[in-house]
Design a protein around this motif. Structure first.
Motif, PDB file in Angstrom:
ATOM      1  N   ARG A  67      20.875  46.403  43.350  1.00 31.33           N
ATOM      2  CA  ARG A  67      22.114  45.977  42.738  1.00 31.33           C
ATOM      3  C   ARG A  67      23.489  44.955  43.820  1.00 31.33           C
ATOM      4  O   ARG A  67      23.812  46.061  44.697  1.00 31.33           O
ATOM      5  CB  ARG A  67      22.547  47.040  41.957  1.00 31.33           C
ATOM      6  CG  ARG A  67      24.472  46.466  40.655  1.00 31.33           C
ATOM      7  CD  ARG A  67      24.487  47.806  40.288  1.00 31.33           C
ATOM      8  NE  ARG A  67      25.761  48.464  40.909  1.00 31.33           N
ATOM      9  CZ  ARG A  67      25.835  49.594  41.822  1.00 31.33           C
ATOM     10  NH1 ARG A  67      24.446  50.325  41.640  1.00 31.33           N
ATOM     11  NH2 ARG A  67      26.974  49.712  42.485  1.00 31.33           N
ATOM     12  N   PHE A  68      24.082  44.414  43.628  1.00 34.36           N
ATOM     13  CA  PHE A  68      25.022  43.537  44.254  1.00 34.36           C
ATOM     14  C   PHE A  68      26.377  43.932  43.458  1.00 34.36           C
ATOM     15  O   PHE A  68      26.213  43.799  42.049  1.00 34.36           O
ATOM     16  CB  PHE A  68      24.737  42.265  44.201  1.00 34.36           C
ATOM     17  CG  PHE A  68      23.701  41.784  45.615  1.00 34.36           C
ATOM     18  CD1 PHE A  68      23.557  42.111  46.399  1.00 34.36           C
ATOM     19  CD2 PHE A  68      21.884  41.398  44.667  1.00 34.36           C
ATOM     20  CE1 PHE A  68      22.485  41.611  47.302  1.00 34.36           C
ATOM     21  CE2 PHE A  68      21.484  41.064  45.596  1.00 34.36           C
ATOM     22  CZ  PHE A  68      20.652  41.725  46.841  1.00 34.36           C
ATOM     23  N   ASP A  69      27.182  44.125  43.870  1.00 40.06           N
ATOM     24  CA  ASP A  69      28.725  44.007  42.989  1.00 40.06           C
ATOM     25  C   ASP A  69      29.376  42.814  43.423  1.00 40.06           C
ATOM     26  O   ASP A  69      29.159  42.485  44.932  1.00 40.06           O
ATOM     27  CB  ASP A  69      29.139  45.251  43.421  1.00 40.06           C
ATOM     28  CG  ASP A  69      28.659  46.996  43.155  1.00 40.06           C
ATOM     29  OD1 ASP A  69      27.780  46.954  41.623  1.00 40.06           O
ATOM     30  OD2 ASP A  69      29.122  48.042  44.140  1.00 40.06           O
ATOM     31  N   LEU A  70      29.658  41.604  42.200  1.00 39.85           N
ATOM     32  CA  LEU A  70      30.169  41.043  42.228  1.00 39.85           C
ATOM     33  C   LEU A  70      31.769  40.908  42.537  1.00 39.85           C
ATOM     34  O   LEU A  70      32.280  41.466  41.387  1.00 39.85           O
ATOM     35  CB  LEU A  70      29.530  39.445  41.610  1.00 39.85           C
ATOM     36  CG  LEU A  70      28.472  39.593  41.873  1.00 39.85           C
ATOM     37  CD1 LEU A  70      27.380  38.456  40.096  1.00 39.85           C
ATOM     38  CD2 LEU A  70      27.554  39.004  43.025  1.00 39.85           C
ATOM     39  N   ARG A  71      32.772  40.131  42.872  1.00 42.32           N
ATOM     40  CA  ARG A  71      33.920  39.846  42.746  1.00 42.32           C
ATOM     41  C   ARG A  71      34.556  39.476  41.340  1.00 42.32           C
ATOM     42  O   ARG A  71      33.722  38.672  40.569  1.00 42.32           O
ATOM     43  CB  ARG A  71      34.859  38.773  43.722  1.00 42.32           C
ATOM     44  CG  ARG A  71      34.606  39.159  45.062  1.00 42.32           C
ATOM     45  CD  ARG A  71      35.135  38.904  45.996  1.00 42.32           C
ATOM     46  NE  ARG A  71      35.339  38.825  47.795  1.00 42.32           N
ATOM     47  CZ  ARG A  71      35.590  39.710  48.141  1.00 42.32           C
ATOM     48  NH1 ARG A  71      35.484  41.023  47.698  1.00 42.32           N
ATOM     49  NH2 ARG A  71      34.766  39.918  49.123  1.00 42.32           N
ATOM     50  N   ASN A  72      35.141  39.658  40.762  1.00 43.74           N
ATOM     51  CA  ASN A  72      35.884  39.659  39.614  1.00 43.74           C
ATOM     52  C   ASN A  72      37.040  38.666  40.247  1.00 43.74           C
ATOM     53  O   ASN A  72      37.718  38.343  40.666  1.00 43.74           O
ATOM     54  CB  ASN A  72      37.138  41.040  39.034  1.00 43.74           C
ATOM     55  CG  ASN A  72      37.004  40.593  37.592  1.00 43.74           C
ATOM     56  OD1 ASN A  72      37.080  39.887  36.698  1.00 43.74           O
ATOM     57  ND2 ASN A  72      37.325  41.974  36.818  1.00 43.74           N
ATOM     58  N   ASN A  73      36.501  37.361  38.474  1.00 45.18           N
ATOM     59  CA  ASN A  73      37.588  36.614  38.982  1.00 45.18           C
ATOM     60  C   ASN A  73      38.978  36.967  38.761  1.00 45.18           C
ATOM     61  O   ASN A  73      39.756  35.693  37.846  1.00 45.18           O
ATOM     62  CB  ASN A  73      37.156  34.840  37.734  1.00 45.18           C
ATOM     63  CG  ASN A  73      35.522  35.237  39.016  1.00 45.18           C
ATOM     64  OD1 ASN A  73      35.506  34.815  40.281  1.00 45.18           O
ATOM     65  ND2 ASN A  73      34.675  34.431  37.952  1.00 45.18           N
ATOM     66  N   ALA A  78      47.509  39.945  37.780  1.00 43.92           N
ATOM     67  CA  ALA A  78      47.027  39.433  36.511  1.00 43.92           C
ATOM     68  C   ALA A  78      46.689  40.920  36.034  1.00 43.92           C
ATOM     69  O   ALA A  78      45.853  42.225  36.758  1.00 43.92           O
ATOM     70  CB  ALA A  78      46.414  38.593  36.577  1.00 43.92           C
ATOM     71  N   PHE A  79      46.840  41.256  34.344  1.00 44.00           N
ATOM     72  CA  PHE A  79      46.793  42.410  33.884  1.00 44.00           C
ATOM     73  C   PHE A  79      45.200  41.764  33.403  1.00 44.00           C
ATOM     74  O   PHE A  79      44.987  41.453  32.502  1.00 44.00           O
ATOM     75  CB  PHE A  79      47.522  43.131  33.058  1.00 44.00           C
ATOM     76  CG  PHE A  79      47.013  44.019  31.780  1.00 44.00           C
ATOM     77  CD1 PHE A  79      46.665  45.366  32.658  1.00 44.00           C
ATOM     78  CD2 PHE A  79      45.910  43.822  30.774  1.00 44.00           C
ATOM     79  CE1 PHE A  79      46.149  46.575  31.846  1.00 44.00           C
ATOM     80  CE2 PHE A  79      45.510  45.016  29.935  1.00 44.00           C
ATOM     81  CZ  PHE A  79      45.800  46.555  30.859  1.00 44.00           C
ATOM     82  N   CYS A  80      43.863  42.799  33.882  1.00 49.25           N
ATOM     83  CA  CYS A  80      42.399  41.952  33.152  1.00 49.25           C
ATOM     84  C   CYS A  80      41.730  43.960  33.172  1.00 49.25           C
ATOM     85  O   CYS A  80      42.613  44.581  33.537  1.00 49.25           O
ATOM     86  CB  CYS A  80      41.858  41.507  34.634  1.00 49.25           C
ATOM     87  SG  CYS A  80      42.464  39.612  35.120  1.00 49.25           S
ATOM     88  N   ILE A  81      41.073  43.204  32.129  1.00 48.08           N
ATOM     89  CA  ILE A  81      39.822  44.429  32.368  1.00 48.08           C
ATOM     90  C   ILE A  81      39.040  44.821  33.184  1.00 48.08           C
ATOM     91  O   ILE A  81      38.650  44.432  34.199  1.00 48.08           O
ATOM     92  CB  ILE A  81      38.998  44.573  31.025  1.00 48.08           C
ATOM     93  CG1 ILE A  81      39.249  43.225  30.133  1.00 48.08           C
ATOM     94  CG2 ILE A  81      37.930  45.071  30.278  1.00 48.08           C
ATOM     95  CD1 ILE A  81      39.102  43.120  28.626  1.00 48.08           C
ATOM     96  N   ALA A  82      39.196  46.246  33.290  1.00 47.98           N
ATOM     97  CA  ALA A  82      38.334  46.881  34.682  1.00 47.98           C
ATOM     98  C   ALA A  82      37.551  46.579  35.051  1.00 47.98           C
ATOM     99  O   ALA A  82      36.137  47.367  34.399  1.00 47.98           O
ATOM    100  CB  ALA A  82      38.965  48.523  34.864  1.00 47.98           C
ATOM    101  N   TYR A  83      36.645  45.750  35.247  1.00 48.02           N
ATOM    102  CA  TYR A  83      35.118  44.999  34.737  1.00 48.02           C
ATOM    103  C   TYR A  83      34.878  44.327  35.982  1.00 48.02           C
ATOM    104  O   TYR A  83      35.020  43.980  36.749  1.00 48.02           O
ATOM    105  CB  TYR A  83      35.246  43.820  34.011  1.00 48.02           C
ATOM    106  CG  TYR A  83      33.858  42.977  33.620  1.00 48.02           C
ATOM    107  CD1 TYR A  83      32.781  43.711  33.508  1.00 48.02           C
ATOM    108  CD2 TYR A  83      33.881  41.860  34.596  1.00 48.02           C
ATOM    109  CE1 TYR A  83      31.359  43.073  33.318  1.00 48.02           C
ATOM    110  CE2 TYR A  83      32.396  41.267  33.985  1.00 48.02           C
ATOM    111  CZ  TYR A  83      31.469  41.873  33.553  1.00 48.02           C
ATOM    112  OH  TYR A  83      30.047  41.121  33.769  1.00 48.02           O
TER     113      TYR A  83
END
Length: 169
Positions: A67-73, A78-83
């Protein structure tokens, strides 16, 4: 009185044999965090921003996955969803070997090229219990190979990537 004592002894004896054991398939899974990754330029993953990942080997379900964890865009401040986006490759375990040094080699493969797909191969080499006097890069070394037919250009595209991980536990 003897029957009550006998019942209590029987219950005590039965309770001593009743230990809880987990039969969940993930109980027997070995996994390790990725340390380094070097993707082939032809690989799909070379265009992704990989932050980390995990390799898992499960001999009960006969699967090897990475499983590869990718960067969040998400833009800075900025307020972003914790994804955390991920990309996972899960292949059926085909063979488990032990070489003369005591290294355990897990080979997983799926060939979907006859169905116009991709041929993927994962080789996970656990060198943590090696008895040979060698210096290894990491306790776990991984080779991820992929091949597919490019219909647009009419050629076979192959990619081979090399990864390392911590000790499989």
């Amino acid at each position: 009185m003897k029957t009550i004592f006998g019942i209590i002894c029987a219950l005590y004896l039965l309770s001593s044999f009743a230990h809880a054991t987990s039969l969940h398939p993930d109980t027997f899974s070995h996994s390790a965090k990725l340390l380094t990754w070097n993707f082939d330029s032809e690989s799909f993953l070379s265009t992704k921003s990989v932050r980390g990942g995990t390799v898992s080997v499960n001999e009960v379900t006969k699967e090897v996955s990475i499983r590869f964890d990718l960067r969040n865009n998400c833009p800075p401040n900025a307020f972003c969803i914790a994804y955390i986006p991920t990309y996972q490759v899960t292949l059926p375990l085909k063979k488990v070997e032990t070489d003369s040094c005591g290294n355990v080699i897990y080979k997983a493969e799926r060939n979907m090229m006859p169905a116009d797909g991709i041929h993927q191969k994962l080789v996970v080499k656990d060198v943590s219990r090696s008895i040979c006097e060698m210096v290894y890069v990491a306790p776990t070394m991984i080779t991820y190979s992929e091949a597919h037919f490019d219909h647009h250009n009419g050629k076979l595209v192959k990619a081979k990537s090399y990864l390392t991980a911590e000790t499989l536990e």
